[in-house]
Design an enzyme around this catalytic site. Structure first.
Site, short mmCIF file in Angstrom:
data_model
loop_
_atom_site.label_atom_id
_atom_site.label_comp_id
_atom_site.label_asym_id
_atom_site.label_seq_id
_atom_site.Cartn_x
_atom_site.Cartn_y
_atom_site.Cartn_z
CB CYS A 1 -0.60 2.45 3.99
SG CYS A 1 -2.21 1.87 3.43
CG ASP A 2 3.13 1.29 4.52
OD1 ASP A 2 2.65 1.78 5.55
OD2 ASP A 2 2.93 0.11 4.17
CB CYS B 1 -0.93 0.00 1.21
SG CYS B 1 -2.00 1.45 1.30
#
Length: 352
Positions: free
Chosen positions: A144-145, A141
């Site tokens: 997300c990261d 992701c």
């Protein structure tokens, strides 16, 4: 009539999954006195447990470890009365009411309503280094990261819309984004290809066609340090490792993002009347008001990544989990009213 001889227990509501969607649904359902029984599945906590830090969920200004986030949500759900148990839902039988929910260990439960919040599993390559580095420089992701790796060279694996979108997103943070695709031609829509090519022209993205990753190198402490790549001019190089035209080399990167798709965990719904799309995602009725999580089967609801193949964020999954619990509560209240009305009619009919 349903055979109840093998039933372990009946509950008003059963929830499949303990990711952000399932646990939020459990919190709301428990607070509505619907006594939810929640089964963790074979990936307890879902994809968040693979995320080292969650920094984009409101309320955690310093971020929070993904596994800790899930544990906190589980404690919150159980504090309000949710019952969280180990168990993998293998089949839901909607041919009669109540629903019959069968687990992989043979246990059988019944429920008046079911929320499918079992998520989607990110596809992986199954290569050396993957298990050790997932969450430590390897991610599924970018949204997300990606921000954790500012200034690093980053590698995106894939050739579809998701890979193009994630590569474009990562240009906000990366020194250079590299895309490794096992074929010559991308499968993405022209819109995303054009965006990536604009970044190529600007020097933000470099494309490595006919290239695959065969190994990840690094440690949990240091993160991803490099990858082993193979390339063949005809594409699909891992199928041609003995071909003299296949070249292999080590390539230094600070982060790797898989964008090769997800598999929704909906196999247990295959024999129900729930509609699934071609990829197996659960189809909901939708709408602008209540009932947004309803399926074509009354009493069966969907929430989170089992439905949402686009956003796939913890906060959107949690939001949908709350909707599913509210929609399920409305459904259960309707059942109670119908049962009460029927109970009133039966004495009257007996007097006639």
């Amino acid at each position: 009539m349903t055979d109840t001889s093998d039933i372990v227990e009946h509950r008003p509501l059963i929830i499949a999954g303990t990711g952000a969607a399932g646990l939020t649904a459990a919190i709301y359902a428990a607070r509505s006195n619907n006594e939810p029984l929640v089964f963790e599945g074979d990936e307890p906590g879902g994809q968040l447990t693979l995320t080292s830090e969650v920094e984009n969920f409101p309320g955690f200004p310093e971020g929070i470890n993904g596994a800790e986030f899930i544990n906190n949500a589980k404690q919150q759900a159980t504090r309000f009365g949710a019952d969280v148990q180990n168990g993998v839902v293998e089949r839901v039988d909607d041919s009669e009411r109540p629903f019959r929910v069968e687990l992989s260990n043979g246990d059988v439960y019944t429920a008046d309503a079911v929320i499918a919040a079992s998520g989607a599993s990110a596809r992986t390559l199954g290569i050396p280094g993957e298990d050790e580095l997932m969450g430590f420089g390897l991610s599924t992701c970018a949204t997300c990261d990606g921000a954790f790796f500012r200034g690093e060279d980053m590698l995106v694996v894939g050739g579809g819309d998701a890979a193009m979108e994630e590569a474009s997103f990562l240009t906000k943070f990366a020194d250079t984004v590299y895309i490794a695709h096992r074929r010559e031609e991308f499968r993405a829509e022209d819109y995303w290809i054009d965006r990536v090519m604009d970044h190529v022209d600007e020097g933000n993205i470099e494309i490595m066609r006919n290239t695959e990753v065969t190994e990840l190198h690094g440690t949990a402490e240091a993160g991803v340090e490099s990858v082993t790549l193979v390339r063949n001019p005809e594409g699909h190089p891992t199928d041609k490792l003995d071909d003299p035209d296949t070249e292999e080399w080590e390539f230094e990167v600070g982060a790797v993002f898989y964008a090769i798709g997800h598999t929704p965990n909906t196999g247990y719904l295959a024999d129900t009347g729930v509609e699934l799309d071609d990829d197996g995602y659960l189809q909901t009725v939708g709408g602008t008001g209540g009932g947004q999580t309803e399926t074509g089967v009354p009493g069966l609801f969907g929430a989170g990544d089992v439905v949402d193949y686009h956003y796939q964020q913890a906060v959107t999954a949690a939001g949908m989990g709350s909707k599913a619990a509210i929609d399920a509560d409305d459904y259960l209240e309707d059942l109670k009213r119908e049962a009460a009305a029927q109970a009133e009619e039966e004495p009257a009919a007996a007097d006639d």
